[in-house]
Every structure is written in C-alpha cells, then in structure tokens.
Design a protein around this motif. Structure first.
Motif, PDB file in Angstrom:
ATOM      1  N   LEU A   6       0.831  -1.194   0.000  1.00 27.91           N
ATOM      2  CA  LEU A   6       0.000   0.000   0.000  1.00 27.91           C
ATOM      3  C   LEU A   6       0.869   1.247   0.000  1.00 27.91           C
ATOM      4  O   LEU A   6       2.100   1.173   0.005  1.00 27.91           O
ATOM      5  N   LYS A   7       0.246   2.419   0.026  1.00 25.78           N
ATOM      6  CA  LYS A   7       0.997   3.673  -0.051  1.00 25.78           C
ATOM      7  C   LYS A   7       1.881   3.893   1.176  1.00 25.78           C
ATOM      8  O   LYS A   7       3.031   4.305   1.077  1.00 25.78           O
ATOM      9  N   ASP A   8       1.315   3.627   2.357  1.00 24.57           N
ATOM     10  CA  ASP A   8       2.047   3.925   3.582  1.00 24.57           C
ATOM     11  C   ASP A   8       2.454   2.693   4.373  1.00 24.57           C
ATOM     12  O   ASP A   8       3.131   2.793   5.396  1.00 24.57           O
ATOM     13  N   ARG A   9       2.032   1.514   3.935  1.00 25.74           N
ATOM     14  CA  ARG A   9       2.349   0.300   4.686  1.00 25.74           C
ATOM     15  C   ARG A   9       2.135  -0.937   3.806  1.00 25.74           C
ATOM     16  O   ARG A   9       1.587  -0.838   2.716  1.00 25.74           O
ATOM     17  N   ASP A  10       2.587  -2.087   4.325  1.00 25.44           N
ATOM     18  CA  ASP A  10       2.359  -3.377   3.670  1.00 25.44           C
ATOM     19  C   ASP A  10       1.387  -4.193   4.505  1.00 25.44           C
ATOM     20  O   ASP A  10       1.435  -4.158   5.745  1.00 25.44           O
ATOM     21  N   SER A  11       0.492  -4.928   3.818  1.00 26.26           N
ATOM     22  CA  SER A  11      -0.447  -5.805   4.498  1.00 26.26           C
ATOM     23  C   SER A  11      -0.124  -7.248   4.103  1.00 26.26           C
ATOM     24  O   SER A  11      -0.019  -7.559   2.919  1.00 26.26           O
ATOM     25  N   ILE A  12       0.051  -8.110   5.106  1.00 22.46           N
ATOM     26  CA  ILE A  12       0.456  -9.496   4.850  1.00 22.46           C
ATOM     27  C   ILE A  12      -0.574 -10.454   5.439  1.00 22.46           C
ATOM     28  O   ILE A  12      -1.012 -10.286   6.579  1.00 22.46           O
ATOM     29  N   GLU A  13      -0.948 -11.455   4.613  1.00 18.58           N
ATOM     30  CA  GLU A  13      -1.878 -12.493   5.058  1.00 18.58           C
ATOM     31  C   GLU A  13      -1.204 -13.860   4.902  1.00 18.58           C
ATOM     32  O   GLU A  13      -0.466 -14.090   3.952  1.00 18.58           O
ATOM     33  N   TYR A  14      -1.501 -14.772   5.845  1.00 14.10           N
ATOM     34  CA  TYR A  14      -0.944 -16.118   5.816  1.00 14.10           C
ATOM     35  C   TYR A  14      -2.067 -17.139   5.739  1.00 14.10           C
ATOM     36  O   TYR A  14      -3.199 -16.871   6.135  1.00 14.10           O
ATOM     37  N   GLY A  15      -1.759 -18.336   5.257  1.00 17.40           N
ATOM     38  CA  GLY A  15      -2.735 -19.410   5.235  1.00 17.40           C
ATOM     39  C   GLY A  15      -2.084 -20.725   4.870  1.00 17.40           C
ATOM     40  O   GLY A  15      -0.984 -20.763   4.315  1.00 17.40           O
TER      41      GLY A  15
END
Length: 362
Positions: free
Chosen positions: A216-225
């Motif tokens: 994203l513009k100001d941060r990273d979003s991480i998902e696990y599965g």
C-alpha cells in the motif's frame, strides 16, 4: 486448355511423381540400413508398428522435404528433353511466345504449391508428431525430459508475472511459487506459496503454505494461510517451452501459441517463427524453381540433357544451402525471421526473373 498445355502439364506432374518415386525408396533403404539394429533391440516392437508409426510418416515428411528437389530435377529433365527433340523450336515456330509456353508450367506449379501448402500447414505436423514420438521412444539414446521443469518464468498479462522454481508434470505439482502484480513499474501485490498443485477437474490451482503481500501507499499488508484454492490465466501445458514442439503443431495451433507467448513476454520466439514462415515460403518456391528450371533447360545445349541437369542440381544445392543458413540465422534472437526465411526465395526469384526476360527477348 489446348493440346499443348495438356501435354506439358501431364509431363510436368508425371515427371515430378516419377522423381519422388525414385528418391523415396532410396531414402527408405538408407534409413533401414542405419536403424535396423535399433529396431531389433526392442522385442515388443512389431513390423506393423514400424511401418505404420515410422515409415508411413517418414514418407510423408521426407516426400514433402524432397518435393522442391524433385520438382526442379523433373522440370529440367523433361524440358531439356523437349529442347533436344527440337519440340520447343517447333512451338516457337508456331508463333507461341515464351510467356505463353510457360502457361502449363504455371498451372502445374500452382497445383504443386496448393498441395504443398496443405501438407506443410496441416498434414506434415501431425506426421511429425507421431514420427518424433516413435523416435524418442525407440531410437533416440538421449531422452528429452520434459517432465521435470525448472526455473519457470511466465508473463500472464501486461502487469502479471509468475515464477516456479520446479514443476513435475506427472503429478502436476510445482514448488516455490510466486505471483507478482504491477501497476506500471510499481509492485502492488505478491503471492508466495511453498507448493502449487493443478486440480484438473475444477481447472483451479491449490496453494499450500501461502503468503499474500499487499503493498500500500504507507504500509504493507500481509496475510498467511495453509491452503488456498484459486485460478490463474495459465494451465500446466503453458509451462512447456520446447523447440521441437514447433514442428509437431499445425499452423493454426502454432500461430496461436506464438501470439499467446508474445502476450506473456517470451523473449525469443524466432525458432517457432522460422518454422511458421518456412511452411509458406517452401511451397511458394515451386513457382521460382519451375520458372528457373524452364529458363535454364528450354535451350538446346552441347552435351544435351546432362549439362542442364548438372547446372540445375548445382543450383538446387546452392538453394538448399541458402535455406539452411537462413534457418539458422533466422532462429537468432536479434534477427528478422520472416526476412531471413524469405531471402533465398528473393535471391533465386530475381535470378528466375532475369532468365525469364532473357529468354522472352529471344
């Protein structure tokens, strides 16, 4: 069609058929002598299978390969015979021009060209497939391993890319998979997975131990599965990129493959493009070789038919040499494959035009 046209056209087609009939048994005899020991190594291989899967396709493939040579020799032979029997002089004495004299040759070349185009684009690739499968199974010592694929890079669209470290086709399982999505030059999404498996029944992929990263513009979003069912714009067959497959595809499939590969960013498709363009350029050469042969053989020479045949065969070998050079150069990454494949036809076409005008003036 006048009697003269029928006479020459009949001679044209029958002579081509005769030369092919003489060349093919020689080629088969040589091939049998080289391969008989390899055939005998396989106790489960019957004579019927050898004839059906190997030699019938051998005749189709090599008959198509020998066709330009057979045509050139045949036209030189029977035209030289017409000249030596002073039949051409009689034709010209009847106020028939050299251009008019060429009409039945043009009709014959058209028949051969249409036949060769159909063979090259549709029949020969299917024969090549069966022939090469037989070769790979029984005759080739070094087996081509297209089962285990490594370091696969594939562009799925303008902004979508995948990478697979290794992929096993028999089990449809890949290891160390990643998918990247860009907006311009900026990476906006990345998907990792330890394994990727193709589920043919649903036409979906199953990812295990996956990780999604949204940039994203100001941060990273991480998902696990641990497991994810999803779809991508490719199937396992799209992962195979082997040069020998070009000769085994009909032209429609080959064209679609080239277009699809271009969209996916495959850098060098010239091997496939050379094969695609060659399937048209070789049949068209029937016109060039016919007019060249007539122009060379329509004059009576000292030494008779032998001199014309010697000149013709020499020119034919030069033409074949140019073809092979063009194929090798055309397959290079930095060349124009279309231009390379058609260059021998352009050179010999220019020679045929020169000889045509030279004969037309006389």
């Amino acid at each position: 069609m006048k009697i003269l046209d029928k006479y020459i056209l009949k001679k044209y087609l029958s002579s081509v058929a005769l030369v092919l009939t003489l060349l093919l048994p020689i080629a088969i005899a040589i091939d049998v002598s080289e391969k008989v020991d390899k055939f005998l190594r396989h106790a489960d291989l019957s004579v019927g299978e050898i004839i059906k899967d190997y030699y019938l396709n051998f005749i189709v493939i090599f008959g198509n390969t020998f066709l330009p040579l057979a045509l050139f020799i045949a036209v030189i032979f029977f035209t030289s015979k017409l000249a030596s029997n002073t039949e051409i002089i009689a034709i010209h004495s009847a106020k028939i021009s050299f251009t008019r004299f060429l009409r039945p040759y043009f009709i014959g070349a058209t028949i051969i060209t249409v036949f060769a185009l159909l063979m090259n684009h549709f029949v020969v690739p299917k024969s090549n497939k069966t022939y090469q499968e037989f070769n790979r199974q029984y005759l080739t010592k070094k087996k081509i391993n297209a089962n285990n694929l490594t370091n696969i890079n594939l562009q799925l669209g303008p902004n979508d890319y995948i990478f697979i470290k290794s992929y096993i086709k028999t089990s449809n399982v890949g290891y160390w998979f990643s998918y990247e999505k860009f907006e311009g030059t900026k990476l906006v999404y990345k998907l990792f997975a330890n394994n990727i498996r193709w589920k043919e029944k649903d036409s979906t992929f199953i990812l295990t131990n996956y990780r999604k990263r949204f940039i994203l513009k100001d941060r990273d979003s991480i998902e696990y599965g641990s497991k994810l069912d999803t779809t991508f714009a490719f199937t396992p067959k799209d992962l195979v990129y082997v040069d020998y497959l070009a000769k085994e595809m009909t032209s429609v499939k080959l064209y679609d493959f080239i277009q699809q590969s271009r969209e996916r960013g495959v850098s060098n498709l010239n091997t496939y493009l050379v094969e695609f363009h060659k399937r048209t350029s070789l049949p068209i050469s029937s016109y060039i070789l016919t007019f060249l042969a007539v122009s060379l053989a329509s004059k009576k020479r000292r030494g008779g038919i032998g001199i014309n045949l010697a000149i013709g065969i020499t020119l034919m070998f030069v033409y074949v040499f140019f073809l092979k050079i063009a194929e090798v150069l055309g397959a290079g990454a930095d060349t124009n494959s279309f231009l390379m494949v058609w260059t021998p036809n352009v050179i010999f076409g220019a020679l045929a035009i020169y000889l045509y005008f030279k004969n037309a003036k006389n």
